[in-house]
Design an enzyme around this catalytic site. Structure first.
Site, short mmCIF file in Angstrom:
data_model
loop_
_atom_site.label_atom_id
_atom_site.label_comp_id
_atom_site.label_asym_id
_atom_site.label_seq_id
_atom_site.Cartn_x
_atom_site.Cartn_y
_atom_site.Cartn_z
N PHE A 257 -3.09 -5.65 -8.32
CA PHE A 257 -2.82 -4.23 -8.11
C PHE A 257 -1.95 -3.66 -9.21
O PHE A 257 -2.04 -2.48 -9.53
CB PHE A 257 -2.21 -3.99 -6.72
CG PHE A 257 -3.28 -3.85 -5.69
CD1 PHE A 257 -3.80 -2.61 -5.38
CD2 PHE A 257 -3.83 -4.96 -5.08
CE1 PHE A 257 -4.83 -2.47 -4.46
CE2 PHE A 257 -4.85 -4.85 -4.16
CZ PHE A 257 -5.35 -3.60 -3.85
N GLU A 258 -1.13 -4.50 -9.81
CA GLU A 258 -0.34 -4.05 -10.96
C GLU A 258 -1.29 -3.72 -12.12
O GLU A 258 -1.15 -2.67 -12.77
CB GLU A 258 0.63 -5.14 -11.38
CG GLU A 258 1.39 -4.79 -12.64
CD GLU A 258 2.46 -5.82 -12.99
OE1 GLU A 258 2.48 -6.88 -12.34
OE2 GLU A 258 3.25 -5.55 -13.89
N ASP B 76 0.85 -1.20 0.00
CA ASP B 76 0.00 0.00 0.00
C ASP B 76 0.88 1.25 0.00
O ASP B 76 1.75 1.38 0.87
CB ASP B 76 -0.89 0.00 1.24
CG ASP B 76 -1.78 -1.22 1.27
OD1 ASP B 76 -2.78 -1.24 0.54
OD2 ASP B 76 -1.45 -2.18 2.00
C1 LIG Z 1 -2.03 -2.98 -2.42
S1 LIG Z 1 -2.25 -4.63 -1.87
C2 LIG Z 1 -1.25 -5.59 -2.99
C3 LIG Z 1 -1.60 -7.04 -2.99
C4 LIG Z 1 -0.83 -7.93 -3.98
N1 LIG Z 1 0.58 -8.03 -3.63
C5 LIG Z 1 -1.00 -7.43 -5.39
O1 LIG Z 1 -0.02 -6.91 -5.96
O2 LIG Z 1 -2.11 -7.54 -5.95
C6 LIG Z 1 -1.29 -4.67 -0.37
C7 LIG Z 1 -1.64 -5.89 0.48
O3 LIG Z 1 -0.73 -5.95 1.59
C8 LIG Z 1 -1.46 -6.36 2.72
N2 LIG Z 1 -0.68 -5.88 3.89
C9 LIG Z 1 -0.31 -4.60 4.17
N3 LIG Z 1 0.42 -4.54 5.29
C10 LIG Z 1 0.52 -5.83 5.73
C11 LIG Z 1 1.14 -6.41 6.86
N4 LIG Z 1 1.82 -5.66 7.75
N5 LIG Z 1 1.04 -7.74 7.03
C12 LIG Z 1 0.35 -8.50 6.13
N6 LIG Z 1 -0.26 -8.00 5.04
C13 LIG Z 1 -0.19 -6.68 4.85
C14 LIG Z 1 -2.83 -5.72 2.58
O4 LIG Z 1 -3.81 -6.41 3.32
C15 LIG Z 1 -3.04 -5.84 1.07
O5 LIG Z 1 -3.71 -7.03 0.72
#
Ligand SMILES: C[S@@+](CC[C@H](N)C(=O)[O-])C[C@H]1O[C@@H](n2cnc3c(N)ncnc32)[C@H](O)[C@@H]1O
Length: 219
Positions: free
Chosen positions: A197-198, A128
């Site tokens: 997300f990409e 994120d």
């Molecule tokens: C923007 S999404 C990207 C997901 C995936 N990698 C993609 O590219 O489609 C970021 C993900 O990271 C997870 N996330 C963020 N911080 C995290 C943490 N500290 N531990 C586990 N998951 C986390 C969020 O729940 C979310 O699903």
């Protein structure tokens, strides 16, 4: 005091298939969090390169990489329930024995559960971006994270990060290049496939950046 987290738990919609997976498949393909180191061989019953993915989202890339690399073992860490359910279904469908899912805060997993110098790679795909300045403190990539990640990588192990936010890419460059245990690298452990997300970033016209650092063999 509550620690600052890199995520906000939004419930979102859990489909019936994801709900069933969380109930039935989590015991089979899930790992419970524990605050003590747990090695790859203890989890997978063999000695193989171990890769940790932080924030696996819906898990499309995670499952595809694990399928393409049966020689390595993978742990996907994600807090979002529907994403965990979706990945569990992919594991079951592809009958993957080299991928486990852990529903917990990845920072705590990395710090407490992953032995030092044990990872062949860390995957951080589209974390994120927290674009508003007042939210930057929520970004996962901070100096402490760089030091922690470097400590958990085996010498020669790779940190592979991807982002579609130019400002976050610059921030990553600055933070990781200040970590003395890490050196810039040209490639990662495994080929990354397009993530949800990409695809979203591309639709919005964002430039995608993949960045690699390797843990130095000698400090
Ligand atoms: C923007 S999404 C990207 C997901 C995936 N990698 C993609 O590219 O489609 C970021 C993900 O990271 C997870 N996330 C963020 N911080 C995290 C943490 N500290 N531990 C586990 N998951 C986390 C969020 O729940 C979310 O699903």
């Amino acid at each position: 005091m509550r620690p600052i987290r890199s995520y906000v738990l939004r419930q979102g919609r859990t489909t019936p298939a994801q709900k069933r997976a969380l109930e039935e498949l989590l015991p089979k393909y899930g790992l419970g969090f524990r605050a003590e180191p747990l090695s790859g061989p203890e989890i997978f019953g063999r000695s193989a390169p171990l890769v940790l993915e932080i924030g696996s989202g819906m898990g499309e890339t995670t499952a595809a990489i694990a399928q393409a690399r049966p020689d390595a073992d993978f742990i996907a860490v994600e807090v979002h329930g529907p994403g965990v359910g979706s990945l569990l279904n992919r594991i079951e469908k592809a009958k993957l024995s080299n991928l486990k899912v852990l529903r917990h805060d990845a920072l705590e997993v990395l710090e407490k559960m992953i032995p030092d110098a044990s990872l062949a790679a860390i995957h951080l795909f589209f974390p994120d971006p927290w674009p508003k300045k007042r939210h930057h403190k929520r970004r996962l990539v901070q100096a402490e994270f760089a030091a922690l990640a470097a400590r958990k990588l085996a010498p020669g192990g790779v940190l592979h990060a991807a982002t579609d936010w130019p400002d976050y890419a610059e921030h990553m460059e600055a933070v990781f290049s200040r970590e003395p245990l890490l050196a810039r690298a040209g490639s990662g452990f495994a080929e990354r496939l397009e993530t949800k997300f990409e695809a979203r970033g591309k639709r919005l016209g964002h430039e995608i950046r993949d960045l690699y650092w390797r843990r130095r063999i000698r400090p």
